[in-house]
Design a protein around this motif. Structure first.
Motif: not given
Length: 185
Positions: A17-31
């Motif tokens: 769940e933590t990884v999923a939350a980090l993915f949701a938060e940082y996917r666009s800026p990291v991309s």
């Protein structure tokens, strides 16, 4: 059953769940950050997926991480720099840059889009070892200390690279503006 390979089942759910939350938060800026480094959307998206896959594989280490955002950007930076090095070994002609330049020559753009294109053009001329700290510090707001930790460099080395990167960017940006003005005449 595959979850058992990584971690006991009682620990799996919170970390997933933590990884999923980090993915949701940082996917666009990291991309977007990765696109700034590699200058190709498809590759940036692939590297974003690899970044979060690596994060998922090492999720058990999250409890030891003080700054998850910095850790994610560190993973992304290393993946991008490794890919750029690998690609450089096998690339003979920069055809993708020429293709992009031709694509943009015939399109009418407003001032903001034109400015963005010139910035990207200037950034594309810089070596990744200078582009990464410049973007991390100036655009993404990481401190010199955080950039040093991300890139595994000393703070002094980061300051030197930032100084050189700013100078390279100024020169590349001025040259790109000059080319644009010559094209308009």
């Amino acid at each position: 059953m595959e979850a058992d390979l990584f971690m006991p089942e009682e620990y799996e759910a919170p970390w997933a769940e933590t990884v999923a939350a980090l993915f949701a938060e940082y996917r666009s800026p990291v991309s977007a950050y990765l696109y700034s480094l590699v200058d190709e959307w498809e590759l940036a998206h692939d590297l974003t997926q690899e970044t979060f896959l690596e994060l998922f594989y090492t999720r058990h280490r999250l409890r030891d991480v003080e700054n998850a955002r910095a850790w994610i950007y560190r993973i992304a930076t290393h993946l991008a720099l490794n890919r750029v090095k690998r690609r450089r070994r096998f690339a003979w002609l920069p055809w993708h840059l020429a293709e992009k330049a031709l694509h943009f020559q015939w399109q009418a753009m407003d001032a903001e889009v034109e400015k963005r294109v010139v910035i990207e053009e200037a950034l594309a001329t810089m070596a990744p070892r200078y582009r990464a700290p410049l973007l991390l510090h100036s655009y993404y707001g990481f401190s010199v200390r955080e950039v040093a930790a991300l890139l595994e460099l000393s703070e002094g080395n980061v300051k030197v690279q930032l100084h050189r990167a700013r100078e390279m960017f100024r020169q590349s940006y001025a040259a790109a503006i000059g080319r644009r003005e010559d094209e308009d005449e």
